[in-house]
Scaffold this motif. Structure first.
Motif, mmCIF file in Angstrom:
data_model
loop_
_atom_site.group_PDB
_atom_site.id
_atom_site.type_symbol
_atom_site.label_atom_id
_atom_site.label_comp_id
_atom_site.label_asym_id
_atom_site.label_seq_id
_atom_site.Cartn_x
_atom_site.Cartn_y
_atom_site.Cartn_z
ATOM 1 N N LEU A 118 0.559 4.639 9.877
ATOM 2 C CA LEU A 118 1.627 4.033 10.586
ATOM 3 C C LEU A 118 1.599 2.638 10.660
ATOM 4 O O LEU A 118 2.883 2.178 10.461
ATOM 5 C CB LEU A 118 1.515 4.635 11.860
ATOM 6 C CG LEU A 118 2.769 4.495 12.748
ATOM 7 C CD1 LEU A 118 4.246 5.043 12.451
ATOM 8 C CD2 LEU A 118 2.574 5.036 14.134
ATOM 9 N N LEU A 119 0.671 2.069 11.019
ATOM 10 C CA LEU A 119 0.790 0.488 11.136
ATOM 11 C C LEU A 119 0.983 -0.124 9.829
ATOM 12 O O LEU A 119 1.394 -1.150 9.683
ATOM 13 C CB LEU A 119 -0.726 0.027 11.460
ATOM 14 C CG LEU A 119 -1.197 0.404 13.210
ATOM 15 C CD1 LEU A 119 -2.739 0.206 13.254
ATOM 16 C CD2 LEU A 119 -0.142 -0.377 13.936
ATOM 17 N N GLU A 120 0.490 0.515 8.522
ATOM 18 C CA GLU A 120 0.860 0.034 7.191
ATOM 19 C C GLU A 120 2.280 -0.324 7.047
ATOM 20 O O GLU A 120 2.598 -1.172 6.232
ATOM 21 C CB GLU A 120 0.300 0.818 6.395
ATOM 22 C CG GLU A 120 0.126 0.648 5.002
ATOM 23 C CD GLU A 120 -0.452 1.646 3.857
ATOM 24 O OE1 GLU A 120 -1.107 1.169 3.033
ATOM 25 O OE2 GLU A 120 -0.086 2.802 4.390
ATOM 26 N N GLN A 121 2.972 0.250 7.606
ATOM 27 C CA GLN A 121 4.410 0.494 7.504
ATOM 28 C C GLN A 121 5.144 -0.536 8.423
ATOM 29 O O GLN A 121 6.454 -0.516 8.306
ATOM 30 C CB GLN A 121 5.272 1.773 7.448
ATOM 31 C CG GLN A 121 4.596 2.884 6.693
ATOM 32 C CD GLN A 121 4.414 2.631 5.225
ATOM 33 O OE1 GLN A 121 5.426 2.190 4.730
ATOM 34 N NE2 GLN A 121 3.463 2.682 4.447
ATOM 35 N N SER A 122 4.562 -1.328 9.134
ATOM 36 C CA SER A 122 5.191 -2.221 10.032
ATOM 37 C C SER A 122 4.536 -3.721 10.208
ATOM 38 O O SER A 122 3.541 -3.968 9.449
ATOM 39 C CB SER A 122 5.040 -1.473 11.465
ATOM 40 O OG SER A 122 3.563 -1.436 11.841
ATOM 41 N N THR A 123 5.227 -4.185 10.725
ATOM 42 C CA THR A 123 4.736 -5.659 11.482
ATOM 43 C C THR A 123 3.897 -5.145 12.789
ATOM 44 O O THR A 123 4.502 -4.449 13.544
ATOM 45 C CB THR A 123 5.829 -6.714 11.665
ATOM 46 O OG1 THR A 123 6.413 -7.176 10.259
ATOM 47 C CG2 THR A 123 5.031 -8.131 12.320
ATOM 48 N N PHE A 124 2.997 -5.978 13.147
ATOM 49 C CA PHE A 124 2.137 -5.440 14.327
ATOM 50 C C PHE A 124 1.622 -6.926 15.111
ATOM 51 O O PHE A 124 1.617 -8.025 14.660
ATOM 52 C CB PHE A 124 0.755 -5.097 13.765
ATOM 53 C CG PHE A 124 -0.275 -4.838 14.802
ATOM 54 C CD1 PHE A 124 -0.441 -3.572 15.381
ATOM 55 C CD2 PHE A 124 -1.347 -5.619 15.005
ATOM 56 C CE1 PHE A 124 -0.953 -3.221 16.579
ATOM 57 C CE2 PHE A 124 -2.183 -5.407 16.285
ATOM 58 C CZ PHE A 124 -2.005 -4.339 16.683
ATOM 59 N N VAL A 125 1.896 -6.703 16.559
ATOM 60 C CA VAL A 125 1.266 -7.317 17.537
ATOM 61 C C VAL A 125 0.408 -6.904 18.363
ATOM 62 O O VAL A 125 0.658 -6.100 18.997
ATOM 63 C CB VAL A 125 2.838 -8.243 18.268
ATOM 64 C CG1 VAL A 125 2.036 -9.467 19.031
ATOM 65 C CG2 VAL A 125 3.669 -8.879 17.229
#
Length: 290
Positions: free
Chosen positions: A223-230
């Motif tokens: 799931l994180l792979e498909q997004s920007t993360f903070v």
């Protein structure tokens, strides 16, 4: 994972097993790094932490069958190691059970491999998602409009956390701007119950805000792979970096030279005086690109 990657690269045909906590070690299980995972919470293993006891026959055979055992267990009196030798373990290397200041943690964890002639030059962890992991991520994101931002407001330590009020305001600011992200997903683990309850109470009526709590780590990584993360200085931040997400990491009292992911897709924002309460919303919004 960098140490495991180097070990696998040096011995591509070796059978590598991990003795650890399965819900964590699953990120390496059958994903290039390791062929199997065995639970360290297996009751019979407790006998290996006592002197002069009869060791279970199945575990004697198990440990005696390895050409190399690399142990990161805290074993100051070498009781565990001595019992491994009683099993006929052929070679045992000890890794650091605790990380010390001054050198990046991944380098410290990889250092024992030098005794095998293996130099670990790449300290960036990489998660390898399976087809099943990515299928889960696609299903989760079916009702989410891209681009997606994932936020992890926890870390397991209050001192390492940006105040929860700031996370709420950041989410609302980004959604109102409608420039960078159209969906925000708050992710959390077992140590983040308090933060997640507060966020769900205040943001449950926001249709663009979703919550992912307690996902198995491989599914979370996909799931994180498909997004920007903070996020903060946390295991989930390392997972996001290893999965390839563009990461913005808020560091306070801990040293990023020791604890930050070494991936080029991870950017660290240091709080003034190591105090995350002094890190203002405008600074974080600006670094994300607002």
């Amino acid at each position: 994972m960098p140490a495991l990657k180097a070990l696998r690269a040096a011995h591509p045909k070796a059978r590598i097993e991990i003795l650890g906590y399965p819900h964590i070690a699953i990120i390496a299980d059958k994903r290039f790094y390791a062929d199997a995972v065995r639970s360290i919470e297996y009751g019979a293993l407790s006998r290996f932490f006592a002197r002069d006891v009869e060791l279970p026959l199945d575990l004697r055979d198990y440990f005696g069958g390895f050409d190399l055992i690399l142990s990161y267990l805290y074993d100051p009196d070498q009781i565990f190691e001595d019992n491994l030798r009683r099993c006929g373990a052929k070679r045992i290397l000890r890794g650091p059970a605790q990380i010390i200041p001054g050198t990046h943690a991944a380098r410290q964890l990889a250092r024992p491999l030098q005794e095998l002639g293996i130099n670990v030059s790449d300290l960036a962890a990489k998660f390898i998602a399976s087809a099943e992991d990515r299928a889960f991520a696609r299903r989760f994101l079916e009702n989410c409009d891209p681009p997606v931002l994932t936020l992890h407001p926890g870390s397991g330590s209050e001192r390492k956390n940006w105040p929860i009020e700031n996370w709420i305001e950041l989410a609302r600011t980004l959604l109102n701007a409608k420039v960078l992200f159209r969906t925000i997903i708050f992710v959390s683990g077992e140590a983040d119950e308090k933060e997640m309850t507060q966020l769900q109470t205040l943001l449950k009526h926001e249709p663009q805000v979703h919550f992912a709590h307690g996902l198995p780590l491989p599914q979370l990584a996909a799931l994180l792979e498909q997004s920007t993360f903070v996020g903060h200085d946390s295991g989930i931040s390392h997972l996001a970096a290893a999965a390839g997400a563009r990461c913005f990491l808020l560091f306070g009292p801990t040293d990023p030279k020791v604890w930050a992911p070494q991936n080029t897709n991870a950017r660290v924002l240091l709080a003034p005086n190591g105090d995350l309460t002094q890190l203002d919303l405008a600074t974080v919004s600006k670094i994300i690109g607002l």
